[in-house]
Write a protein that holds these residues in place. Structure first.
Motif, PDB file in Angstrom:
ATOM      1  N   LEU A  63      17.021 -21.248  -1.730  1.00 54.45           N
ATOM      2  CA  LEU A  63      16.525 -22.380  -0.763  1.00 54.45           C
ATOM      3  C   LEU A  63      17.352 -23.410  -0.577  1.00 54.45           C
ATOM      4  CD1 LEU A  63      13.803 -23.633   0.253  1.00 54.45           C
ATOM      5  CD2 LEU A  63      13.521 -25.050  -1.939  1.00 54.45           C
ATOM      6  N   GLU A  64      18.193 -23.799  -1.382  1.00 55.24           N
ATOM      7  CA  GLU A  64      19.493 -24.891  -1.011  1.00 55.24           C
ATOM      8  C   GLU A  64      20.531 -24.161  -0.182  1.00 55.24           C
ATOM      9  OE1 GLU A  64      21.138 -25.602  -4.970  1.00 55.24           O
ATOM     10  OE2 GLU A  64      19.261 -27.022  -5.252  1.00 55.24           O
ATOM     11  N   ALA A  65      20.418 -22.891   0.164  1.00 60.66           N
ATOM     12  CA  ALA A  65      21.341 -22.238   1.011  1.00 60.66           C
ATOM     13  C   ALA A  65      20.820 -22.166   2.548  1.00 60.66           C
ATOM     14  CB  ALA A  65      22.050 -20.886   0.550  1.00 60.66           C
ATOM     15  N   THR A  66      19.437 -22.316   2.386  1.00 60.84           N
ATOM     16  CA  THR A  66      18.666 -22.264   3.694  1.00 60.84           C
ATOM     17  C   THR A  66      18.710 -23.131   4.547  1.00 60.84           C
ATOM     18  OG1 THR A  66      17.358 -20.384   2.524  1.00 60.84           O
ATOM     19  CG2 THR A  66      16.443 -21.236   4.662  1.00 60.84           C
ATOM     20  N   GLU A  67      18.943 -23.101   5.913  1.00 61.57           N
ATOM     21  CA  GLU A  67      18.637 -24.290   6.868  1.00 61.57           C
ATOM     22  C   GLU A  67      17.475 -24.304   7.520  1.00 61.57           C
ATOM     23  OE1 GLU A  67      22.401 -24.678   9.195  1.00 61.57           O
ATOM     24  OE2 GLU A  67      23.630 -25.185   7.457  1.00 61.57           O
ATOM     25  N   PHE A  68      16.808 -25.450   8.013  1.00 53.95           N
ATOM     26  CA  PHE A  68      15.846 -25.585   8.464  1.00 53.95           C
ATOM     27  C   PHE A  68      15.974 -26.481   9.816  1.00 53.95           C
ATOM     28  CE2 PHE A  68      14.805 -24.498   4.437  1.00 53.95           C
ATOM     29  CZ  PHE A  68      13.754 -23.411   4.458  1.00 53.95           C
ATOM     30  N   LYS A  69      15.433 -26.202  10.840  1.00 52.91           N
ATOM     31  CA  LYS A  69      15.567 -26.942  12.108  1.00 52.91           C
ATOM     32  C   LYS A  69      14.067 -27.612  12.487  1.00 52.91           C
ATOM     33  CE  LYS A  69      19.420 -24.353  14.054  1.00 52.91           C
ATOM     34  NZ  LYS A  69      20.761 -25.610  14.216  1.00 52.91           N
ATOM     35  N   GLY A  70      14.281 -28.789  12.903  1.00 57.14           N
ATOM     36  CA  GLY A  70      13.071 -29.573  13.411  1.00 57.14           C
ATOM     37  C   GLY A  70      13.465 -30.380  14.535  1.00 57.14           C
ATOM     38  N   SER A  71      12.668 -30.373  15.616  1.00 57.19           N
ATOM     39  CA  SER A  71      12.960 -31.351  16.775  1.00 57.19           C
ATOM     40  C   SER A  71      11.809 -32.063  16.953  1.00 57.19           C
ATOM     41  CB  SER A  71      12.979 -29.959  17.938  1.00 57.19           C
ATOM     42  OG  SER A  71      11.733 -29.362  17.914  1.00 57.19           O
ATOM     43  N   ALA A  72      12.164 -33.000  18.013  1.00 55.76           N
ATOM     44  CA  ALA A  72      10.965 -34.041  18.415  1.00 55.76           C
ATOM     45  C   ALA A  72      11.508 -34.418  19.861  1.00 55.76           C
ATOM     46  CB  ALA A  72      11.025 -35.297  17.548  1.00 55.76           C
ATOM     47  N   GLY A  73      10.401 -35.130  20.623  1.00 51.46           N
ATOM     48  CA  GLY A  73      10.857 -35.611  21.804  1.00 51.46           C
ATOM     49  C   GLY A  73      11.025 -34.498  22.900  1.00 51.46           C
TER      50      GLY A  73
ATOM     51  N   ALA B  54      11.595 -38.609  13.590  1.00 53.30           N
ATOM     52  CA  ALA B  54      10.642 -37.472  13.576  1.00 53.30           C
ATOM     53  C   ALA B  54      10.963 -36.254  13.596  1.00 53.30           C
ATOM     54  CB  ALA B  54       9.802 -37.742  14.978  1.00 53.30           C
ATOM     55  N   ALA B  55      12.293 -35.954  14.170  1.00 45.95           N
ATOM     56  CA  ALA B  55      12.823 -34.615  14.138  1.00 45.95           C
ATOM     57  C   ALA B  55      13.403 -34.292  12.547  1.00 45.95           C
ATOM     58  CB  ALA B  55      14.210 -34.466  15.235  1.00 45.95           C
ATOM     59  N   VAL B  56      14.011 -35.404  11.787  1.00 46.00           N
ATOM     60  CA  VAL B  56      14.418 -35.074  10.559  1.00 46.00           C
ATOM     61  C   VAL B  56      12.993 -34.790   9.797  1.00 46.00           C
ATOM     62  CG1 VAL B  56      15.295 -36.157   8.553  1.00 46.00           C
ATOM     63  CG2 VAL B  56      16.327 -36.542  10.694  1.00 46.00           C
ATOM     64  N   ARG B  57      12.058 -35.478   9.889  1.00 51.51           N
ATOM     65  CA  ARG B  57      10.913 -35.247   9.070  1.00 51.51           C
ATOM     66  C   ARG B  57      10.190 -33.727   9.382  1.00 51.51           C
ATOM     67  NH1 ARG B  57       7.951 -41.045   9.826  1.00 51.51           N
ATOM     68  NH2 ARG B  57       8.950 -42.281   8.266  1.00 51.51           N
ATOM     69  N   ASP B  58      10.228 -33.671  10.647  1.00 53.01           N
ATOM     70  CA  ASP B  58       9.983 -32.109  10.787  1.00 53.01           C
ATOM     71  C   ASP B  58      10.655 -31.092  10.293  1.00 53.01           C
ATOM     72  OD1 ASP B  58       8.560 -30.143  12.529  1.00 53.01           O
ATOM     73  OD2 ASP B  58      10.365 -29.987  14.021  1.00 53.01           O
ATOM     74  N   ALA B  59      11.885 -31.306  10.207  1.00 50.80           N
ATOM     75  CA  ALA B  59      12.919 -30.380   9.667  1.00 50.80           C
ATOM     76  C   ALA B  59      12.733 -30.354   8.120  1.00 50.80           C
ATOM     77  CB  ALA B  59      14.564 -30.532   9.792  1.00 50.80           C
ATOM     78  N   SER B  60      12.310 -31.491   7.485  1.00 57.18           N
ATOM     79  CA  SER B  60      12.101 -31.591   5.812  1.00 57.18           C
ATOM     80  C   SER B  60      10.853 -30.959   5.714  1.00 57.18           C
ATOM     81  CB  SER B  60      12.287 -33.182   5.759  1.00 57.18           C
ATOM     82  OG  SER B  60      13.603 -33.454   5.706  1.00 57.18           O
ATOM     83  N   ALA B  61       9.694 -31.157   6.574  1.00 62.88           N
ATOM     84  CA  ALA B  61       8.499 -30.585   6.348  1.00 62.88           C
ATOM     85  C   ALA B  61       8.630 -28.988   6.260  1.00 62.88           C
ATOM     86  CB  ALA B  61       7.533 -31.030   7.448  1.00 62.88           C
ATOM     87  N   GLN B  62       9.375 -28.538   7.150  1.00 64.90           N
ATOM     88  CA  GLN B  62       9.490 -27.105   7.196  1.00 64.90           C
ATOM     89  C   GLN B  62      10.159 -26.593   5.904  1.00 64.90           C
ATOM     90  OE1 GLN B  62      11.028 -25.221  10.857  1.00 64.90           O
ATOM     91  NE2 GLN B  62      10.390 -27.147  11.913  1.00 64.90           N
ATOM     92  N   ALA B  63      11.205 -27.316   5.476  1.00 61.38           N
ATOM     93  CA  ALA B  63      11.863 -27.018   4.259  1.00 61.38           C
ATOM     94  C   ALA B  63      10.719 -27.147   3.003  1.00 61.38           C
ATOM     95  CB  ALA B  63      12.978 -27.949   3.942  1.00 61.38           C
ATOM     96  N   THR B  64      10.227 -28.069   3.030  1.00 59.89           N
ATOM     97  CA  THR B  64       9.061 -28.076   2.007  1.00 59.89           C
ATOM     98  C   THR B  64       8.200 -27.162   1.819  1.00 59.89           C
ATOM     99  OG1 THR B  64       9.354 -30.601   1.799  1.00 59.89           O
ATOM    100  CG2 THR B  64       7.467 -29.807   0.834  1.00 59.89           C
ATOM    101  N   SER B  65       7.514 -26.773   3.223  1.00 56.60           N
ATOM    102  CA  SER B  65       6.546 -25.706   3.264  1.00 56.60           C
ATOM    103  C   SER B  65       7.097 -24.439   2.666  1.00 56.60           C
ATOM    104  CB  SER B  65       6.195 -25.585   4.615  1.00 56.60           C
ATOM    105  OG  SER B  65       5.291 -24.611   4.598  1.00 56.60           O
ATOM    106  N   HIS B  66       8.342 -24.242   3.284  1.00 58.58           N
ATOM    107  CA  HIS B  66       9.246 -23.086   2.889  1.00 58.58           C
ATOM    108  C   HIS B  66       9.134 -23.028   1.305  1.00 58.58           C
ATOM    109  CE1 HIS B  66      11.455 -19.374   3.297  1.00 58.58           C
ATOM    110  NE2 HIS B  66      12.150 -19.794   2.373  1.00 58.58           N
ATOM    111  N   ALA B  67       9.603 -24.189   0.612  1.00 63.09           N
ATOM    112  CA  ALA B  67       9.934 -23.867  -0.642  1.00 63.09           C
ATOM    113  C   ALA B  67       8.626 -23.738  -1.717  1.00 63.09           C
ATOM    114  CB  ALA B  67      10.295 -25.436  -1.109  1.00 63.09           C
ATOM    115  N   GLN B  68       7.524 -24.319  -0.884  1.00 64.22           N
ATOM    116  CA  GLN B  68       6.153 -23.868  -1.650  1.00 64.22           C
ATOM    117  C   GLN B  68       5.652 -22.519  -1.719  1.00 64.22           C
ATOM    118  OE1 GLN B  68       3.654 -26.925   0.358  1.00 64.22           O
ATOM    119  NE2 GLN B  68       4.061 -28.440  -1.048  1.00 64.22           N
ATOM    120  N   THR B  69       6.340 -21.748  -0.616  1.00 62.37           N
ATOM    121  CA  THR B  69       5.764 -20.362  -0.534  1.00 62.37           C
ATOM    122  C   THR B  69       6.881 -19.589  -1.312  1.00 62.37           C
ATOM    123  OG1 THR B  69       7.242 -19.986   1.448  1.00 62.37           O
ATOM    124  CG2 THR B  69       4.838 -20.618   1.746  1.00 62.37           C
ATOM    125  N   VAL B  70       8.033 -19.966  -1.599  1.00 61.58           N
ATOM    126  CA  VAL B  70       9.111 -18.921  -2.283  1.00 61.58           C
ATOM    127  C   VAL B  70       9.269 -19.301  -3.831  1.00 61.58           C
ATOM    128  CG1 VAL B  70      10.370 -18.307   0.011  1.00 61.58           C
ATOM    129  CG2 VAL B  70      11.095 -20.403  -1.875  1.00 61.58           C
TER     130      VAL B  70
END
Length: 97
Positions: free
Chosen positions: A24-34, A72-88
């Protein structure tokens, strides 16, 4: 369940957790906004490692708006990381504790 079996199972779960955390720590997650004007990249550890702001996102008269889009973009990326963490992450409920 005898103590040796329980200890062995706990050690297996610990090894799975450590591997999942490392992956998980090695994986990167991208988020976007606007509408894609701002893109943020965070690692699974939560570290912000990249931020791209397209020139058309910058309005000198509305820097507060730009800050909101970046956040908003940072929150989007962080939410994706958190969601992924919960599944793995392994299911600790399987220990029966």
């Amino acid at each position: 369940m005898d103590m040796n079996a329980l200890l062995q199972q706990a050690q297996q779960v610990q090894a799975q957790l450590q591997q999942a955390q490392k992956d998980l720590e090695a994986t990167e997650f991208k988020g976007s906004a606007g509408g894609g004007l701002v893109e943020a990249t965070v690692k699974g550890s939560g570290e912000l490692v990249g931020l791209v702001i397209k020139p058309e996102a910058i309005d000198p008269e509305d820097l507060e708006g730009l800050a909101d889009v970046v956040l908003a973009a940072v929150r989007d990326a962080s939410a994706q990381a958190t969601s992924h963490a919960q599944t793995v992450m392994p299911n600790l409920g399987s220990l029966g504790l």
